[in-house]
Enzyme design. Structure first.
Site, mmCIF file in Angstrom:
data_model
loop_
_atom_site.group_PDB
_atom_site.id
_atom_site.type_symbol
_atom_site.label_atom_id
_atom_site.label_comp_id
_atom_site.label_asym_id
_atom_site.label_seq_id
_atom_site.Cartn_x
_atom_site.Cartn_y
_atom_site.Cartn_z
ATOM 1 C CB CYS B 178 -0.929 -0.017 1.196
ATOM 2 S SG CYS B 178 -1.734 -1.603 1.391
ATOM 3 C CG HIS B 318 -2.181 3.978 4.942
ATOM 4 N ND1 HIS B 318 -1.967 3.959 3.587
ATOM 5 C CD2 HIS B 318 -2.373 2.690 5.307
ATOM 6 C CE1 HIS B 318 -2.015 2.707 3.159
ATOM 7 N NE2 HIS B 318 -2.271 1.916 4.180
ATOM 8 C CD GLU B 329 -2.901 7.136 9.152
ATOM 9 O OE1 GLU B 329 -3.718 6.268 8.785
ATOM 10 O OE2 GLU B 329 -2.418 8.000 8.385
ATOM 11 C CE LYS B 348 -5.504 4.287 1.286
ATOM 12 N NZ LYS B 348 -4.575 5.238 1.948
ATOM 13 C CG HIS B 353 -6.416 0.801 0.311
ATOM 14 N ND1 HIS B 353 -5.413 1.467 -0.379
ATOM 15 C CD2 HIS B 353 -5.789 0.089 1.276
ATOM 16 C CE1 HIS B 353 -4.244 1.154 0.148
ATOM 17 N NE2 HIS B 353 -4.443 0.327 1.142
ATOM 18 C CG PHE B 412 -0.973 -5.984 3.995
ATOM 19 C CD1 PHE B 412 -1.446 -5.408 5.153
ATOM 20 C CD2 PHE B 412 -1.857 -6.723 3.219
ATOM 21 C CE1 PHE B 412 -2.770 -5.565 5.539
ATOM 22 C CE2 PHE B 412 -3.177 -6.876 3.593
ATOM 23 C CZ PHE B 412 -3.630 -6.300 4.749
#
Lengths: 394, 426
Positions: B178, B318, B329, B348, B353, B412
């Protein structure tokens, strides 16, 4: 930190190799002096491959839970990365180390693919599509996804070996292996990869039908009994894929000296390009342009570690380039077509040849080495290695 | 220090072209207008049947040329979205006409492979000989299929784009989950700072919405299953969030040294001031509970930009909407910014995403926020999460003075990259 400053000398201080020949420096150095390849000519017929070595995984991947989260290519790469750390004596530096990996795609569950294909192929598309959803949802193992993601080789290396500085994964077959090393060298040389140490490499597992499927589509695979590269080239050409895990510890000379580590070789230069292959093949010309600045630095007796694949067009371009170099440059030492020993390890090929060159220099087999990487389809790379401190100013 | 060098004496890196394609629209301005309007681009998947799937919604991006034919396989979608946004960015920058872009291509892309429609077609071809097809039969059926080879080669997309766009040298493709789009930008910034090139074309592109990818994310329990009301499914930082929504898209940025951009009289849209990265060695899909790598990446980006945290006016999160990401976060925000963190929103919530594209799309959004002095909202903010004491710009865009934006990307596999975008000085 002051910028800009003179480029730092960058050394290779550790090499981790695991291939069909075995693991570590000894079997690979021995093979360079005259060795025979290890082959599986039946398991993936009509395509010969160089199989995975038997590895005592517990030595480098101590947790069984970690081993279970990976497939063969990730285990091979994580293992080779550990060998490189041990060889460099740099495990205690992992926390700040930068990681640059070149990766292809991960393993598919080929048995599941075959079951689904057999069941769905006879059905009309409208019936097949919902069934595909059902079969995948019940058949795929969640952990396999993590084994499949390209960036999870780097992820697993970080987890198993504790690498915490940064993590970048490059895609793009042979070229990715060269780019990972090029970026690592550039960042270390300019002093931006603090504290000055990086782990670079790749892994390829050859016994994989889904990869052979892709490559068969391109007509780049050698079929039938194994033959050395020059013999293959004299016929239709083609590559023999090889299982290969190859990692290097790259380090600024200052960082290595400060921790009392020795340099196996200096990575003096690394350049990449990609000839446009539409129309005529310009790979040889592209490589000659790359070699221009290296030519005055080549010394008599330099060894060449060639990543030639055996695929006809790029290999002929490379041999033409090497002939040109032999005519223009100083007398060449040994020419190693390492794919004849290891097979072609795709992303791992260039890092492995850098590693072999470093080992050969450290063992006194060659005073200097040129490493070539002409991709099976596109991408050209050259690197120059010599003994640490061999050249006053680069 | 001259006005075109940064606090470390490196060339300042300007952005002179932005291209964007998101579920909100093809084109930067259309996407941006959708974001400011608080519109959701999430809808029911129409590309393939969704029977037996736990998640049936996504931010699907179809291309006009796909109408009335089989959907493109992922590699082709990624390539077309990348080309579309690159052309938009190059046109805005007024650079690189017909094969002459003065720098490299840095492409953030997902891994690609031969997909099910082709696999089944090969199986049908192989099955003509009678027995159930095995892999050797599929491989035999694939012989001579140059299209499958070139489509599934990881270097293929970059090579074709480089050929089409006329970038210099070897195209470089990267995948850091990501964080991929942000890594592509970081590599471009480094190339310019290092003096390897005066310009770089950085793209993040994603086009992986197909059954197997969706199912794989589903099996990781990463996706929202709020299928009944697609537009309200993505709810980052909200108490009832239940996962991310898969989406597609791309963004392209033309980067140039500020000096080169000014020398040719280009309009400077903003600067990439800082990049920071940290690898998390804790777990494959979870951050270390101490937040060390997230905090380290945020701090490294701000320090690389030569700023104090107090100078950051807005954070583009994010913000995936998974329970875990948003919690971590938040921890990072409080650690880096202390008691009074700046506003943070997750776009997002509207785009979904976009995975490999997200870092590039969100860097583009950050630059547009600076340009227009507008903070895009986090939509679907209905029930605040008491564990998230942040100003998430709930539900409606807000006017604000924005000079410096931090854009977070956490992947990830523990690959965390943060960027600091800024207004042109002076």
């Amino acid at each position: 930190m002051t910028r800009p400053h003179a480029p730092e000398e960058v050394w290779i201080t550790g090499v981790g190799l695991a291939s069909s020949l075995g693991e570590g420096a000894a079997p690979h150095l021995a093979a360079l002096e005259g060795g025979r390849p290890v082959l599986d000519e039946t398991g993936f017929a009509p395509f010969p491959i160089h199989p995975l070595p038997a590895l005592d995984l517990d030595r480098q991947i101590p947790k069984r839970s970690d081993q279970r989260q990976m497939e063969a290519w990730q285990r091979l790469g994580t293992y080779a990365a550990g060998l490189a750390l041990d060889h460099a004596g740099a495990r205690d530096r992992a926390g700040g180390m930068h990681l640059l990996v070149a990766a292809g795609g991960g393993e598919r569950d080929t048995a599941l693919d075959e079951r689904i294909a057999a069941e769905l192929a006879p059905l009309p598309a409208a019936e097949a599509a919902p069934l595909l959803n059902q079969r995948l949802a019940s058949g795929l193992r969640p952990t396999l996804f993590l084994a499949q993601l390209s960036n999870l080789l780097a992820g697993n290396i970080s987890i198993v070996h504790g690498i915490g500085g940064s993590s970048r994964t490059f895609l793009g077959e042979e070229q990715a292996g060269a780019e990972a090393a090029r970026v690592a060298l550039a960042r270390l040389a300019e002093g931006s990869a603090e504290p000055g140490i990086a782990l670079v490499g790749a892994a390829y597992s050859a016994p994989r039908w889904e990869m052979l499927l892709t490559y068969a589509g391109g007509g780049v695979l050698w079929r039938g009994p194994w033959a050395p590269l020059r013999e293959r080239l004299a016929r239709s050409g083609g590559m023999v894929t090889g299982s290969l895990g190859a990692f290097l510890v790259l380090e600024t000379a200052a960082h290595a000296r400060a921790r009392g580590a020795r340099g196996l070789a200096r990575l003096a230069a690394l350049a990449t390009t990609a000839a446009r292959r539409r129309g005529g093949d310009g790979a040889g010309a592209a490589a000659r342009a790359l070699a221009g600045p290296l030519l005055p630095r080549l010394r008599p007796g330099h060894a060449v570690f060639s990543g030639a694949t055996g695929v006809a067009r790029p290999t002929r371009e490379e041999f033409g380039f090497l002939d040109w170099l032999a005519a223009e440059g100083p007398a060449r030492g040994a020419l190693h077509l390492t794919a004849d020993l290891l097979g072609h390890g795709i992303e791992a090929a260039f890092p492995a040849n850098l590693g072999l060159a470093a080992l050969a220099i450290a063992a006194g087999q060659a005073p200097q080495a040129l490493v070539t990487g002409f991709g099976m389809w596109r991408g050209e790379a050259l690197a120059l290695l010599d003994a640490p401190g061999a050249e006053g100013s680069a | 220090m001259s006005a075109t060098r940064d606090h470390l004496g490196r060339p300042l890196v300007a952005v002179t072209g932005i291209g964007m394609a998101t579920p909100l629209g093809l084109g930067a301005e259309e996407s941006w207008a959708g974001l400011l309007a608080g519109r959701s681009g999430i809808r029911r998947i129409t590309r393939f049947p969704t029977e037996h799937l736990k998640t049936t919604i996504a931010g699907q991006v179809d291309l006009p040329e796909e109408a009335g034919r089989d959907p493109f396989p992922s590699p082709e979608r990624v390539e077309r979205l990348a080309a579309l946004t690159a052309e938009e960015a190059l046109a805005q920058a007024g650079i690189g006409g017909r094969g002459g872009f003065p720098g490299p291509l840095l492409l953030g892309m997902p891994p690609v492979e031969v997909e099910w429609p082709h696999r089944l077609a090969l199986a049908r071809q192989a099955a003509r000989s009678g027995a159930a097809p095995r892999y050797p039969d599929l491989v035999a059926a694939a012989e001579g299929r140059r299209d499958l080879f070139e489509g599934a080669l990881f270097a293929g997309i970059g090579e074709r784009l480089a050929d089409h766009l006329g970038t210099r040298g070897a195209p470089i493709s990267v995948s850091t989950a990501c964080a991929t789009g942000a890594t592509a930008i970081q590599l471009g910034v480094e190339a310019i700072r290092r003096g390897e090139a005066e310009a770089a074309l950085c793209i993040g592109a994603e086009g992986s919405l197909q059954p197997e990818t969706l199912i794989r994310f589903s099996l990781l329990s990463a996706l929202s299953t709020r299928n009944e009301d697609p537009a309200r499914a993505a709810r980052p930082f909200e108490k009832t969030r239940d996962g991310f929504v898969m989406a597609e898209g791309a963004a392209a940025l033309v980067l140039e040294s500020l000096e080169a951009a000014r020398a040719r009289g280009a309009r400077v849209l903003g600067l990439v001031l800082g990049c920071g990265e940290r690898a998390d060695s804790f777990h494959r899909t979870r951050s270390n509970p101490d937040g060390g790598a997230i905090i380290g990446a945020m701090r490294a980006a701000i320090a690389d930009a030569g700023l104090d945290p107090g100078r950051i006016d807005y954070v583009n999160a994010h913000g995936t909407g998974t329970p875990e990401n948003d919690k971590m976060e938040t921890l990072g925000m409080l650690a880096v910014f202390g008691e009074a963190p700046p506003p943070i929103s997750s776009t997002k919530s509207m785009t979904g995403h976009t995975l490999s594209a997200a870092g590039a799309i969100e860097a583009a959004i950050a630059l547009l926020a600076i340009r227009d002095g507008m903070l895009p909202p986090t939509i679907n903010h209905e029930t605040p999460d008491p564990a998230i004491p942040l100003d998430v710009v709930p539900n409606a865009a807000r006017r604000a003075r924005v000079r410096h934006v931090l854009s977070n990307s956490f992947g990830f596999g523990g690959q965390n990259v943060c960027l600091v975008l800024g207004a042109e000085p002076g």
